[in-house]
Design a protein around this motif. Structure first.
Motif, mmCIF file in Angstrom:
data_model
loop_
_atom_site.group_PDB
_atom_site.id
_atom_site.type_symbol
_atom_site.label_atom_id
_atom_site.label_comp_id
_atom_site.label_asym_id
_atom_site.label_seq_id
_atom_site.Cartn_x
_atom_site.Cartn_y
_atom_site.Cartn_z
ATOM 1 N N VAL A 174 0.949 -1.182 -0.087
ATOM 2 C CA VAL A 174 -0.111 0.044 -0.143
ATOM 3 C C VAL A 174 0.793 1.024 0.045
ATOM 4 C CG1 VAL A 174 -1.714 1.336 1.298
ATOM 5 C CG2 VAL A 174 -1.824 -1.324 1.123
ATOM 6 N N PRO A 175 0.563 2.223 -0.755
ATOM 7 C CA PRO A 175 1.649 3.540 -0.953
ATOM 8 C C PRO A 175 1.612 4.037 0.329
ATOM 9 C CG PRO A 175 0.042 3.343 -2.655
ATOM 10 C CD PRO A 175 -0.092 2.309 -1.786
ATOM 11 N N SER A 176 2.853 4.320 0.949
ATOM 12 C CA SER A 176 3.106 4.996 2.158
ATOM 13 C C SER A 176 3.069 6.491 2.155
ATOM 14 C CB SER A 176 4.437 4.618 2.549
ATOM 15 O OG SER A 176 5.648 5.097 1.947
ATOM 16 N N LEU A 177 3.033 7.096 0.929
ATOM 17 C CA LEU A 177 2.915 8.442 0.821
ATOM 18 C C LEU A 177 2.187 8.883 -0.491
ATOM 19 C CD1 LEU A 177 3.861 11.321 1.845
ATOM 20 C CD2 LEU A 177 5.918 11.270 0.161
ATOM 21 N N LEU A 178 0.870 9.548 -0.170
ATOM 22 C CA LEU A 178 -0.011 9.854 -1.128
ATOM 23 C C LEU A 178 0.400 11.504 -1.898
ATOM 24 C CD1 LEU A 178 -3.289 8.543 0.040
ATOM 25 C CD2 LEU A 178 -1.891 7.569 -1.767
ATOM 26 N N LYS A 179 0.755 11.646 -3.166
ATOM 27 C CA LYS A 179 0.820 12.889 -3.507
ATOM 28 C C LYS A 179 -0.528 13.427 -4.129
ATOM 29 C CE LYS A 179 5.092 11.924 -3.988
ATOM 30 N NZ LYS A 179 6.179 12.530 -3.246
ATOM 31 N N VAL A 180 -0.771 14.819 -3.385
ATOM 32 C CA VAL A 180 -2.267 15.202 -3.309
ATOM 33 C C VAL A 180 -2.260 16.584 -4.032
ATOM 34 C CG1 VAL A 180 -3.975 16.095 -1.862
ATOM 35 C CG2 VAL A 180 -2.707 13.986 -1.139
ATOM 36 N N LEU A 181 -3.235 16.806 -4.718
ATOM 37 C CA LEU A 181 -3.771 18.175 -5.505
ATOM 38 C C LEU A 181 -4.902 18.728 -4.820
ATOM 39 C CD1 LEU A 181 -3.727 20.316 -7.647
ATOM 40 C CD2 LEU A 181 -5.017 19.143 -9.054
ATOM 41 N N LEU A 182 -4.947 19.759 -4.148
ATOM 42 C CA LEU A 182 -6.024 20.424 -3.476
ATOM 43 C C LEU A 182 -6.932 21.238 -4.381
ATOM 44 C CD1 LEU A 182 -4.849 21.209 0.021
ATOM 45 C CD2 LEU A 182 -6.119 19.391 -0.521
ATOM 46 N N GLU A 233 -1.479 17.089 7.462
ATOM 47 C CA GLU A 233 -0.161 17.092 8.052
ATOM 48 C C GLU A 233 -0.311 15.960 9.218
ATOM 49 O OE1 GLU A 233 0.860 20.788 9.014
ATOM 50 O OE2 GLU A 233 1.495 21.243 7.066
ATOM 51 N N GLY A 234 -1.618 15.680 9.756
ATOM 52 C CA GLY A 234 -1.570 14.987 10.999
ATOM 53 C C GLY A 234 -2.161 13.512 10.621
ATOM 54 N N CYS A 235 -2.182 13.052 9.145
ATOM 55 C CA CYS A 235 -2.566 11.698 8.925
ATOM 56 C C CYS A 235 -1.175 11.164 8.827
ATOM 57 C CB CYS A 235 -3.352 11.979 7.799
ATOM 58 S SG CYS A 235 -5.052 12.664 7.571
ATOM 59 N N VAL A 236 -1.308 9.836 9.217
ATOM 60 C CA VAL A 236 0.056 9.085 9.500
ATOM 61 C C VAL A 236 0.103 7.729 8.567
ATOM 62 C CG1 VAL A 236 0.885 10.345 11.545
ATOM 63 C CG2 VAL A 236 -0.613 8.195 11.567
ATOM 64 N N ASP A 237 -1.130 7.163 8.323
ATOM 65 C CA ASP A 237 -1.091 5.775 7.709
ATOM 66 C C ASP A 237 -2.275 5.627 6.864
ATOM 67 O OD1 ASP A 237 -0.373 3.220 7.173
ATOM 68 O OD2 ASP A 237 -1.629 2.423 8.920
ATOM 69 N N PRO A 238 -2.034 6.183 5.282
ATOM 70 C CA PRO A 238 -0.895 6.618 4.863
ATOM 71 C C PRO A 238 -0.682 8.018 5.018
ATOM 72 C CG PRO A 238 -2.227 6.393 3.322
ATOM 73 C CD PRO A 238 -2.996 5.788 4.508
ATOM 74 N N ARG A 239 0.583 8.415 4.948
ATOM 75 C CA ARG A 239 0.879 9.959 5.009
ATOM 76 C C ARG A 239 0.545 10.532 3.603
ATOM 77 N NH1 ARG A 239 6.099 9.976 4.695
ATOM 78 N NH2 ARG A 239 6.125 12.349 5.274
ATOM 79 N N ALA A 240 0.389 11.789 3.554
ATOM 80 C CA ALA A 240 -0.066 12.565 2.368
ATOM 81 C C ALA A 240 0.784 13.867 2.190
ATOM 82 C CB ALA A 240 -1.514 12.904 2.372
ATOM 83 N N GLU A 241 1.205 13.989 1.085
ATOM 84 C CA GLU A 241 1.971 15.483 0.642
ATOM 85 C C GLU A 241 1.342 16.118 -0.412
ATOM 86 O OE1 GLU A 241 6.079 16.655 -1.479
ATOM 87 O OE2 GLU A 241 5.789 14.697 -1.248
ATOM 88 N N VAL A 242 0.815 17.398 -0.009
ATOM 89 C CA VAL A 242 0.251 18.397 -1.118
ATOM 90 C C VAL A 242 1.249 18.699 -2.050
ATOM 91 C CG1 VAL A 242 -0.961 20.477 -1.221
ATOM 92 C CG2 VAL A 242 -1.434 18.956 0.717
ATOM 93 N N LEU A 243 1.146 18.554 -3.317
ATOM 94 C CA LEU A 243 1.993 18.996 -4.298
ATOM 95 C C LEU A 243 1.378 20.221 -4.926
ATOM 96 C CD1 LEU A 243 2.548 15.657 -6.525
ATOM 97 C CD2 LEU A 243 3.689 16.533 -4.714
ATOM 98 N N LEU A 300 -11.085 11.656 7.342
ATOM 99 C CA LEU A 300 -9.986 12.015 6.063
ATOM 100 C C LEU A 300 -8.833 10.720 6.208
ATOM 101 C CD1 LEU A 300 -8.544 13.716 4.098
ATOM 102 C CD2 LEU A 300 -7.576 15.104 5.719
ATOM 103 N N GLN A 301 -8.508 10.300 7.166
ATOM 104 C CA GLN A 301 -7.293 9.236 7.252
ATOM 105 C C GLN A 301 -8.162 8.082 6.719
ATOM 106 O OE1 GLN A 301 -3.879 9.005 9.296
ATOM 107 N NE2 GLN A 301 -4.298 7.994 7.434
ATOM 108 N N ALA A 302 -9.389 7.705 6.971
ATOM 109 C CA ALA A 302 -10.005 6.674 6.724
ATOM 110 C C ALA A 302 -10.269 6.764 4.870
ATOM 111 C CB ALA A 302 -11.401 6.634 6.980
ATOM 112 N N ALA A 303 -10.557 7.999 4.304
ATOM 113 C CA ALA A 303 -10.599 8.259 3.161
ATOM 114 C C ALA A 303 -9.345 7.945 2.379
ATOM 115 C CB ALA A 303 -11.129 9.641 2.575
ATOM 116 N N LEU A 304 -8.157 8.351 2.951
ATOM 117 C CA LEU A 304 -6.729 8.072 2.167
ATOM 118 C C LEU A 304 -6.577 6.588 2.442
ATOM 119 C CD1 LEU A 304 -4.645 11.212 4.076
ATOM 120 C CD2 LEU A 304 -5.686 11.057 1.903
ATOM 121 N N ALA A 305 -6.746 5.987 3.454
ATOM 122 C CA ALA A 305 -6.572 4.410 3.336
ATOM 123 C C ALA A 305 -7.055 3.798 2.210
ATOM 124 C CB ALA A 305 -6.897 4.057 4.808
#
Length: 274
Positions: free
Chosen positions: A3-11, A27-37, A120-125
């Protein structure tokens, strides 16, 4: 399955404060983490950015000036159908009435404002899981038949997150079912990605196209008979309207045979007796 550990995100949201709050939540989500590009205030800005860049996920507001989020999601889905790649979409909006339309556009999730970090964390997972499943299916489709690794070759099948290696010698038939294929052995039916037209050249002479929707192992063909169309899953307007069908060894199932393939099936049956 990884499972990807870091999601690349467009807001994408027309309200700067809403984008700022979403950044803080991510920034507070950890599993998986997300980075706003990147961020975009309109659907047009988002499309312009996506023409030059890729991301894993678009966090998308629905109501915005100009083209709205639903229109952008529709455009992204069309783009994915053309080039095989499109980011996952999660809608983030204060208006819940668009949820049904959002899922019609194959959105991964639908969050209502104010968004809680746990939601939000559940959606990222969910996004990470879907991306991992997509990658596994693409890997399987890219090298479906691996000849030479075992006698007769094997085929890779992704089934509910597991990558299975099925010896071709065990496969009785492949059948097209809507967007997927069913692989049938004597003991199980597995759903796999792909198309018969892509698969057929890789299987060699051991498999026979009996119908536009079925490839059958020649060794699995036991008899050829006339059947009423309803007995083999065909309607009167189909290619198999004359009612020809083959019985498959080991499972006692009948598959429709198109008129143009009847002679080839007879030849395969004659070859088994030689």
């Amino acid at each position: 399955m990884s499972v990807p550990s870091l999601l690349k995100v467009l807001l994408v949201d027309d309200e700067p404060l809403a984008r700022l709050r979403m950044r803080s939540l991510l920034e507070g989500c950890v599993d998986p983490r997300a980075e706003v590009l990147a961020e975009a205030g309109t659907a047009s800005q988002a499309q312009a950015w996506l023409r030059e860049h890729r991301c894993d996920l678009v966090l998308l507001d629905v109501q915005m000036p100009g083209p709205d989020g639903l229109q952008l999601a529709s455009a992204l889905r069309a783009l994915g159908q053309q080039n095989g790649h499109s980011p996952a979409v999660v809608f983030v909006t204060a208006h819940a009435e668009h949820a049904l339309q959002a899922f019609d556009l194959e959105a991964t999730d639908y969050l209502t404002k104010p968004v809680r970090r746990e939601r939000l964390q559940a959606a990222l997972a969910r996004v990470a899981q879907r991306l991992a499943e997509r990658a596994a299916m693409q890997t399987s489709a890219a090298g479906q038949v691996l000849l030479g690794e075992e006698p007769g070759g094997v085929i890779n099948v992704t089934d509910r997150g597991r990558l299975l290696r099925v010896p071709l010698a065990e496969v009785l038939y492949f059948k097209a079912e809507l967007k997927y294929l069913t692989l049938r052995t004597a003991t199980q039916s597995l759903v796999m990605d792909g198309s018969l037209s892509d698969l057929e050249p890789r299987l060699g002479e051991r498999f026979l196209r009996v119908h536009r929707n079925a490839l059958v192992a020649k060794s699995a063909v036991r008899e050829l008979e006339r059947h009423a169309p309803s007995h083999v899953g065909e309607d009167e307007s189909s290619d198999g309207a004359e009612g020809w069908a083959v019985r498959i060894a080991g499972v006692n199932e009948w598959l429709a045979v198109s008129r143009r393939q009847v002679a080839a099936v007879r030849e395969a049956l004659a070859g088994q007796g030689s």
